[in-house]
Write a protein that holds these residues in place. Structure first.
Motif, PDB file in Angstrom:
ATOM      1  N   ARG A 144      15.530 -15.949  27.624  1.00  9.53           N
ATOM      2  CA  ARG A 144      14.754 -16.478  26.502  1.00  9.53           C
ATOM      3  C   ARG A 144      15.627 -16.736  25.271  1.00  9.53           C
ATOM      4  N   PRO A 164       1.784 -21.119  38.991  1.00 11.68           N
ATOM      5  CA  PRO A 164       0.552 -20.930  38.221  1.00 11.68           C
ATOM      6  C   PRO A 164       0.742 -20.598  36.742  1.00 11.68           C
ATOM      7  N   ILE A 165       1.943 -20.112  36.344  1.00 10.88           N
ATOM      8  CA  ILE A 165       2.098 -19.907  34.901  1.00 10.88           C
ATOM      9  C   ILE A 165       2.901 -21.051  34.267  1.00 10.88           C
ATOM     10  N   GLY A 218       3.007 -25.507  35.272  1.00 13.90           N
ATOM     11  CA  GLY A 218       2.077 -26.643  35.286  1.00 13.90           C
ATOM     12  C   GLY A 218       0.742 -26.392  35.971  1.00 13.90           C
ATOM     13  N   LEU A 251      -8.406 -10.018  31.192  1.00 17.85           N
ATOM     14  CA  LEU A 251      -7.216  -9.265  30.760  1.00 17.85           C
ATOM     15  C   LEU A 251      -7.198  -7.872  31.377  1.00 17.85           C
ATOM     16  N   HIS A 278      -4.968 -10.055  34.615  1.00 19.81           N
ATOM     17  CA  HIS A 278      -4.647 -11.478  34.769  1.00 19.81           C
ATOM     18  C   HIS A 278      -4.360 -12.117  33.413  1.00 19.81           C
ATOM     19  N   ILE A 325      -4.777 -15.260  30.610  1.00 24.88           N
ATOM     20  CA  ILE A 325      -5.768 -16.273  30.218  1.00 24.88           C
ATOM     21  C   ILE A 325      -5.068 -17.612  30.379  1.00 24.88           C
ATOM     22  N   PRO A 326      -5.474 -18.407  31.369  1.00 26.09           N
ATOM     23  CA  PRO A 326      -4.732 -19.646  31.611  1.00 26.09           C
ATOM     24  C   PRO A 326      -4.882 -20.624  30.451  1.00 26.09           C
ATOM     25  N   GLY A 327      -3.780 -21.315  30.150  1.00 22.08           N
ATOM     26  CA  GLY A 327      -3.821 -22.293  29.055  1.00 22.08           C
ATOM     27  C   GLY A 327      -3.491 -21.682  27.710  1.00 22.08           C
ATOM     28  N   GLY A 361      -0.808 -19.085  25.408  1.00 19.78           N
ATOM     29  CA  GLY A 361       0.514 -18.479  25.370  1.00 19.78           C
ATOM     30  C   GLY A 361       1.596 -19.505  25.642  1.00 19.78           C
ATOM     31  N   HIS A 362       2.797 -19.179  25.209  1.00 16.53           N
ATOM     32  CA  HIS A 362       3.933 -20.064  25.455  1.00 16.53           C
ATOM     33  C   HIS A 362       5.242 -19.310  25.247  1.00 16.53           C
ATOM     34  N   LYS A 414       3.052 -12.995  22.941  1.00 15.75           N
ATOM     35  CA  LYS A 414       3.677 -13.284  21.640  1.00 15.75           C
ATOM     36  C   LYS A 414       3.011 -14.485  20.982  1.00 15.75           C
ATOM     37  N   ASP A 415       2.474 -15.354  21.818  1.00 19.24           N
ATOM     38  CA  ASP A 415       1.811 -16.553  21.293  1.00 19.24           C
ATOM     39  C   ASP A 415       0.353 -16.560  21.778  1.00 19.24           C
ATOM     40  N   ASN A 437      -1.943 -23.842  24.864  1.00 15.78           N
ATOM     41  CA  ASN A 437      -0.980 -24.894  25.189  1.00 15.78           C
ATOM     42  C   ASN A 437      -1.762 -26.085  25.767  1.00 15.78           C
ATOM     43  N   ASP A 492      -2.362 -27.197  28.618  1.00 19.13           N
ATOM     44  CA  ASP A 492      -3.147 -27.014  29.839  1.00 19.13           C
ATOM     45  C   ASP A 492      -4.588 -26.574  29.558  1.00 19.13           C
ATOM     46  N   PHE A 510       0.113 -33.960  35.797  1.00 13.58           N
ATOM     47  CA  PHE A 510       1.193 -33.406  34.977  1.00 13.58           C
ATOM     48  C   PHE A 510       2.540 -33.871  35.561  1.00 13.58           C
TER      49      PHE A 510
HETATM   50  N1  NMX Z   1      -2.874 -13.998  28.868  1.00 12.95           N
HETATM   51  C1  NMX Z   1      -2.574 -12.699  29.077  1.00 12.95           C
HETATM   52  N2  NMX Z   1      -1.352 -12.177  28.907  1.00 12.95           N
HETATM   53  C2  NMX Z   1      -0.398 -13.008  28.465  1.00 12.95           C
HETATM   54  C3  NMX Z   1      -0.646 -14.357  28.184  1.00 12.95           C
HETATM   55  C4  NMX Z   1      -1.940 -14.848  28.418  1.00 12.95           C
HETATM   56  N3  NMX Z   1      -2.254 -16.145  28.245  1.00 12.95           N
HETATM   57  N4  NMX Z   1       0.502 -14.938  27.757  1.00 12.95           N
HETATM   58  C5  NMX Z   1       1.441 -13.975  27.781  1.00 12.95           C
HETATM   59  N5  NMX Z   1       0.899 -12.826  28.221  1.00 12.95           N
HETATM   60  C6  NMX Z   1       1.570 -11.550  28.486  1.00 12.95           C
HETATM   61  C7  NMX Z   1       2.708 -11.791  29.467  1.00 12.95           C
HETATM   62  O1  NMX Z   1       2.220 -11.834  30.805  1.00 12.95           O
HETATM   63  C8  NMX Z   1       3.609 -10.610  29.182  1.00 12.95           C
HETATM   64  O2  NMX Z   1       3.040  -9.479  29.814  1.00 12.95           O
HETATM   65  P1  NMX Z   1       3.928  -8.227  30.279  1.00 12.95           P
HETATM   66  O3  NMX Z   1       4.386  -7.579  29.018  1.00 12.95           O
HETATM   67  O4  NMX Z   1       2.982  -7.403  31.067  1.00 12.95           O
HETATM   68  O5  NMX Z   1       5.052  -8.783  31.095  1.00 12.95           O
HETATM   69  C9  NMX Z   1       3.452 -10.453  27.664  1.00 12.95           C
HETATM   70  O6  NMX Z   1       2.228 -11.097  27.308  1.00 12.95           O
HETATM   71  C10 NMX Z   1       4.585 -11.088  26.879  1.00 12.95           C
HETATM   72  O7  NMX Z   1       4.711 -12.434  27.295  1.00 12.95           O
HETATM   73  P2  NMX Z   1       5.233 -13.552  26.273  1.00 12.95           P
HETATM   74  O8  NMX Z   1       6.634 -13.198  25.914  1.00 12.95           O
HETATM   75  O9  NMX Z   1       4.277 -13.776  25.182  1.00 12.95           O
HETATM   76  O10 NMX Z   1       5.170 -14.861  27.187  1.00 12.95           O
HETATM   77  P3  NMX Z   1       6.261 -15.402  28.219  1.00 12.95           P
HETATM   78  O11 NMX Z   1       7.265 -16.206  27.461  1.00 12.95           O
HETATM   79  O12 NMX Z   1       6.780 -14.330  29.105  1.00 12.95           O
HETATM   80  O13 NMX Z   1       5.362 -16.373  29.123  1.00 12.95           O
HETATM   81  C11 NMX Z   1       3.705 -18.002  29.558  1.00 12.95           C
HETATM   82  C12 NMX Z   1       4.866 -17.584  28.649  1.00 12.95           C
HETATM   83  C13 NMX Z   1       3.287 -19.409  29.223  1.00 12.95           C
HETATM   84  C14 NMX Z   1       4.204 -17.985  31.009  1.00 12.95           C
HETATM   85  C15 NMX Z   1       2.538 -17.016  29.351  1.00 12.95           C
HETATM   86  O14 NMX Z   1       2.073 -17.126  28.036  1.00 12.95           O
HETATM   87  C16 NMX Z   1       1.383 -17.238  30.318  1.00 12.95           C
HETATM   88  O15 NMX Z   1       1.434 -16.745  31.443  1.00 12.95           O
HETATM   89  N6  NMX Z   1       0.318 -17.996  29.890  1.00 12.95           N
HETATM   90  C17 NMX Z   1      -0.803 -18.278  30.730  1.00 12.95           C
HETATM   91  C18 NMX Z   1      -0.453 -19.335  31.751  1.00 12.95           C
HETATM   92  C19 NMX Z   1      -0.253 -20.671  31.099  1.00 12.95           C
HETATM   93  O16 NMX Z   1      -1.063 -21.177  30.337  1.00 12.95           O
HETATM   94  N7  NMX Z   1       0.873 -21.321  31.454  1.00 12.95           N
HETATM   95  C20 NMX Z   1       1.118 -22.684  31.024  1.00 12.95           C
HETATM   96  C21 NMX Z   1       2.264 -22.836  30.029  1.00 12.95           C
HETATM   97  C22 NMX Z   1       2.442 -24.272  29.680  1.00 12.95           C
HETATM   98  N8  NMX Z   1       2.871 -25.047  30.847  1.00 12.95           N
HETATM   99  O17 NMX Z   1       2.228 -25.997  31.203  1.00 12.95           O
HETATM  100  O18 NMX Z   1       3.888 -24.725  31.462  1.00 12.95           O
END
Ligand code: NMX
Ligand code: MLT
Length: 435
Positions: free
Chosen positions: A44, A268-269, A271, A306, A310, A312-314, A316-317, A365-366, A370, A372, A394
């Motif tokens: 990161r 799944p996390i 596209g 949560l 699991h 929440i899809p869509g 975080g970033h 963190k976010d 996004n 999606d 996508f």
């Molecule tokens: N719902 C629940 N938990 C979350 C979410 C969320 N939407 N986003 C992040 N977290 C959790 C994450 O799983 C991690 O948990 P743990 O400490 O148990 O490992 C913790 O928060 C810290 O994660 P972050 O540093 O905030 O996020 P990271 O950079 O690792 O991941 C994503 C970024 C996009 C993968 C993550 O936010 C996520 O899984 N979001 C939901 C899926 C999603 O919408 N993905 C699409 C992104 C955009 N795209 O199209 O690619």
């Protein structure tokens, strides 16, 4: 369990402790120029990729060739009578950094039209696959099947100067991009519309032709133009862009490289989250016996998700720290074209409720949406309710950005990508030395 598997399980359990300890207690220890936290934690924020095609600021969001989304939409030539620009003009713009005029744009439209015919064997490959194969698997397989067409590979083995690499790469990328909308529409109509293929139209731009081949009336052509442009590029560190670039760095051709990127997009996390958003919303409806949820229902459903461990899809970033401007651009389309649509109202309600729940939960963190979170509702509204198809949409868009990037990779002669790995023992030694 077999002996081997039992032994492995024991090893995994004890190794997890070591990794967790390194992250918890030594994440800021610097090894060369990165920290232990970055080394274990998905690289990161490490600045080690170059691209001029797009740039991403955590608070502003994406810029394409230094233009914001609305500046991009405003600057590029529009299809007459339509709200969104030609995808072909956007391709010109991403490749050159210059806004094409209408004549230059129409020349790309004509060129793509000539390149758009999909070889018959691609359809044979798709038809040979079990019909319940995921559309992303079909999409990737179709791209890979066409690898035999690669001019780059042919010319490379014939002997070609390194400074000429970009030329057949450009030809491959244009040939590939011009065919993707037809392949996507074919997969859709084969799988979900009783195998009724609609042949491409003549003299149509990519967006217009895609809507035509999907069998969906206007303004879906504009929805398609907007979708493809918004999904095109998100700097180079995201999984699909990075995977495409990584594979291309081995001088693999555009077909191998894009197929790899599409495989990454299918996670799944990444596209695939756009299909998961609709699946998750449908689950909420189902849980409430088909009723539109209230804010309270939604809050409870989000907590249930949560608490079940699991995401929440869509939401975080990895880079963004505010609402994705692509989400806003898609929302503006909905406000104009489907303001009273129930599903759009639910998506808005999630936007109202989810960030505060995610903040209270305290992990992400976010907590903001996004793209999606907002894209699927548009396709659903126009009749594409088979949400496992959404990531293909996508993918057609993402191809524009990653293909533009790998042409430039070849043009600038970037070397094979080869980061260095370390062992957990080494990390623990450096952590001890750092005190
Ligand atoms: N719902 C629940 N938990 C979350 C979410 C969320 N939407 N986003 C992040 N977290 C959790 C994450 O799983 C991690 O948990 P743990 O400490 O148990 O490992 C913790 O928060 C810290 O994660 P972050 O540093 O905030 O996020 P990271 O950079 O690792 O991941 C994503 C970024 C996009 C993968 C993550 O936010 C996520 O899984 N979001 C939901 C899926 C999603 O919408 N993905 C699409 C992104 C955009 N795209 O199209 O690619
Ligand atoms: C993307 O468009 O690739 C996603 O927002 C993920 C990312 O940028 O990491």
């Amino acid at each position: 369990m077999s002996n081997l598997k039992t032994k492995l399980h024991e090893k995994i359990l004890s190794h997890r402790q070591r990794t967790a300890d390194l992250i918890k207690n030594h994440r800021d220890v610097v090894i060369d120029s990165v920290t232990i936290g970055q080394c274990i934690g998905g690289i990161r924020d490490v600045k080690c990729l170059v691209t001029d095609i797009s740039s991403l600021d955590p608070y502003e969001g994406i810029r394409f060739r230094d233009k914001t989304i609305s500046e991009t939409f405003d600057a590029l030539p529009h299809v007459p009578g339509c709200e969104y620009p030609y995808v072909e003009a956007f391709w010109y713009f991403l490749l050159t950094g210059e806004v094409p005029d209408m004549t230059q744009t129409l020349a790309v439209v004509e060129d793509f039209d000539k390149r758009s015919q999909v070889p018959c064997y691609v359809f044979d490959v798709l038809r040979a696959m079990p019909r319940d194969t995921h559309p992303m698997t079909m999409f990737s397989a179709a791209i890979l099947a066409m690898q035999r067409e690669s001019l780059f590979t042919r010319k490379y083995f014939d002997g070609m100067k390194k400074t000429d690499f970009w030329d057949p790469m450009y030809e491959d990328c244009c040939n590939l991009l011009a065919k993707l909308p037809s392949i996507a529409a074919y997969i859709y109509r084969m799988k979900y519309r009783s195998d009724t293929f609609i042949p491409p139209g003549k003299y149509l731009d990519i967006g217009g032709n895609f809507a035509h081949m999907m069998g969906i009336a206007r303004p879906y052509d504009d929805a398609a133009r907007m979708t493809f442009i918004l999904h095109s590029d998100h700097e180079s560190g995201n999984v699909s862009s990075h995977a495409t670039h990584l594979v291309a760095s081995a001088l693999s051709d555009a077909y191998y490289s894009l197929s790899a990127g599409i495989n990454g997009l299918a996670g799944p996390i990444h596209g695939l989250a756009n299909q998961e958003v609709l699946r998750w919303i449908q689950e909420a409806f189902h849980k409430l016996g088909g009723q539109v949820p209230t804010e309270e229902d939604l809050r409870e459903f989000i907590w249930d998700t949560l608490n079940a461990g699991h995401v929440i899809p869509g939401y975080g970033h990895a880079v963004l720290r505010k609402t994705d401007p692509r989400y806003i651009a898609l929302k503006e389309f909905c406000e104009k074209h489907l303001p009273e649509y129930d599903l759009f109202k639910v998506v808005n309600m999630i936007y109202k409720v989810a960030p505060s729940v995610l903040m209270e939960h305290g992990r992400a963190k976010d907590p903001w949406p996004n793209l999606d979170a907002q894209s699927g509702v548009i396709h659903w509204y126009y009749g594409i309710t088979e949400f496992d198809f959404y990531t293909v949409l996508f993918g057609v868009g993402r191809a524009i950005g990653v293909l533009a990037n790998i042409i430039w990779d070849r043009a600038l002669g970037y070397p094979i990508e080869r980061p260095k790995s370390v062992t957990t023992d080494m990390l623990e030694k450096w952590a001890r030395e750092a005190g």
